[in-house]
Design a protein around this motif. Structure first.
Motif, PDB file in Angstrom:
ATOM      1  N   HIS A  30      -9.641  -4.783  -7.726  1.00 20.53           N
ATOM      2  CA  HIS A  30      -9.791  -4.549  -5.819  1.00 20.53           C
ATOM      3  C   HIS A  30     -10.136  -6.272  -5.650  1.00 20.53           C
ATOM      4  O   HIS A  30      -9.986  -6.510  -4.403  1.00 20.53           O
ATOM      5  N   ARG A 120      -8.730  -1.052   3.738  1.00 23.74           N
ATOM      6  CA  ARG A 120      -7.442  -0.970   2.606  1.00 23.74           C
ATOM      7  C   ARG A 120      -8.233  -0.281   2.265  1.00 23.74           C
ATOM      8  O   ARG A 120      -9.540  -0.285   2.035  1.00 23.74           O
ATOM      9  N   TYR A 121      -7.940   0.938   0.861  1.00 22.03           N
ATOM     10  CA  TYR A 121      -8.000   2.020  -0.041  1.00 22.03           C
ATOM     11  C   TYR A 121      -8.851   3.456   0.829  1.00 22.03           C
ATOM     12  O   TYR A 121     -10.347   3.401   0.004  1.00 22.03           O
ATOM     13  N   ASP A 150      -3.292   1.090   1.558  1.00 15.63           N
ATOM     14  CA  ASP A 150      -3.416   2.947   0.253  1.00 15.63           C
ATOM     15  C   ASP A 150      -2.612   3.433  -0.284  1.00 15.63           C
ATOM     16  O   ASP A 150      -1.435   2.486   0.029  1.00 15.63           O
ATOM     17  N   VAL A 151      -3.437   3.618  -1.531  1.00 13.08           N
ATOM     18  CA  VAL A 151      -2.045   4.816  -2.237  1.00 13.08           C
ATOM     19  C   VAL A 151      -1.312   4.929  -1.257  1.00 13.08           C
ATOM     20  O   VAL A 151      -1.551   5.633  -0.282  1.00 13.08           O
ATOM     21  N   TYR A 249      -1.877   2.461  -9.131  1.00 11.12           N
ATOM     22  CA  TYR A 249      -1.415   2.593  -7.971  1.00 11.12           C
ATOM     23  C   TYR A 249      -0.887   2.638  -7.078  1.00 11.12           C
ATOM     24  O   TYR A 249      -0.124   1.573  -7.124  1.00 11.12           O
ATOM     25  N   ILE A 251       1.093   1.264  -3.705  1.00 11.32           N
ATOM     26  CA  ILE A 251       0.489   0.700  -2.954  1.00 11.32           C
ATOM     27  C   ILE A 251       1.248   1.204  -1.544  1.00 11.32           C
ATOM     28  O   ILE A 251       2.220   0.337  -1.550  1.00 11.32           O
TER      29      ILE A 251
END
Length: 260
Positions: A30, A120-121, A150-151, A249, A251
């Motif tokens: 992260h 974010r996320y 984000d994903v 992931y 992103i």
């Protein structure tokens, strides 16, 4: 898609991220420097900018922005996350960051308060991401920038991805594909300037240590990811490295400029 009651969903987010606050902050992925540099390059912060990070979590993005702008405010709905953010700020010795408890769908700021607005996320946790994006656009100054990170799974793999993520984190609502993000930005009056993609690599056991799935969920997820090695139905490129399961992931960083 599972239907959520908004009040119940907010309670799920509070429960999950109160428990996840410290382990989430400690997951090295992260805070990965290369991913943060991609974000900062895409956002192009300037020394005179005022910035807002919505659903700021443990303050990772806000604290990365702080040395490059005049001031940053981080807002989150989970008090434990803000405690982590304040601790990060203190360790870094940053004096131009402030934190506020608040709801991403009802930002407590006047119109056109900030030059840069980020999140974010967070979008995959939101039942109505357009509501939050419109709020982000509202508090952004004309010709300022709004960024969502984000994903963004492939469209044909999103449903399988969502099912897996809901096992790992019951507060997961629905991932947003890149095409959907583009449509959301248009609906919010934002003209997309830049889209950057990267893959956030994670080891499964590390992810599980920062998660609180329902009883039996961790074993179900291990089996699901192991079965996906060489198949990639989930769109995360699961692979075995020795005894460890790794995945990534997908992103997207989408940066839009507010139309004047």
């Amino acid at each position: 898609m599972t239907q959520h009651n908004p009040t119940e969903h907010d309670a799920l987010i509070q429960e999950q991220f109160t428990r996840q606050a410290r382990p989430f902050a400690e997951v090295r992925a992260h805070s990965a420097g290369d991913a943060m540099e991609l974000l900062l390059d895409a956002l192009s912060p300037a020394p005179g900018d005022t910035a807002l990070d919505v659903a700021c979590g443990p303050g990772i993005v806000a604290c990365a922005l702080a040395p490059r702008v005049a001031s940053v405010r981080g807002l989150d709905i989970v008090p434990a996350m803000l405690d982590e953010a304040r601790e990060r700020q203190a360790k870094l010795g940053l004096s131009n960051v402030a934190w506020e408890l608040g709801d991403a769908s009802r930002l407590p700021y006047p119109d056109e308060s900030y030059r840069l607005v980020t999140t974010r996320y967070s979008f995959h946790h939101l039942l109505e991401p357009l509501v939050t994006l419109r709020e982000m656009a509202r508090v952004c100054q004309k010709s300022g920038r709004v960024a969502v990170i984000d994903v963004a799974p492939a469209e044909d793999k999103r449903d399988a991805y969502d099912r897996a993520e809901k096992i790992r984190d019951p507060s997961h609502a629905r991932a947003v594909t890149e095409r959907e993000l583009v449509a959301l930005f248009d609906a919010a009056g934002l003209e997309i300037e830049k889209t950057v993609r990267y893959r956030l690599e994670v080891e499964l056991e590390t992810a599980l240590r920062a998660s609180f799935p329902e009883p039996g969920g961790a074993d179900r997820l291990r089996a699901l990811y192991r079965a996906d090695v060489g198949v990639d139905a989930l769109g995360v490129g699961a692979e075995l490295r020795g005894d460890e399961l790794h995945f990534a992931y997908p992103i997207a960083i989408v940066v839009g400029r507010k139309r004047g």
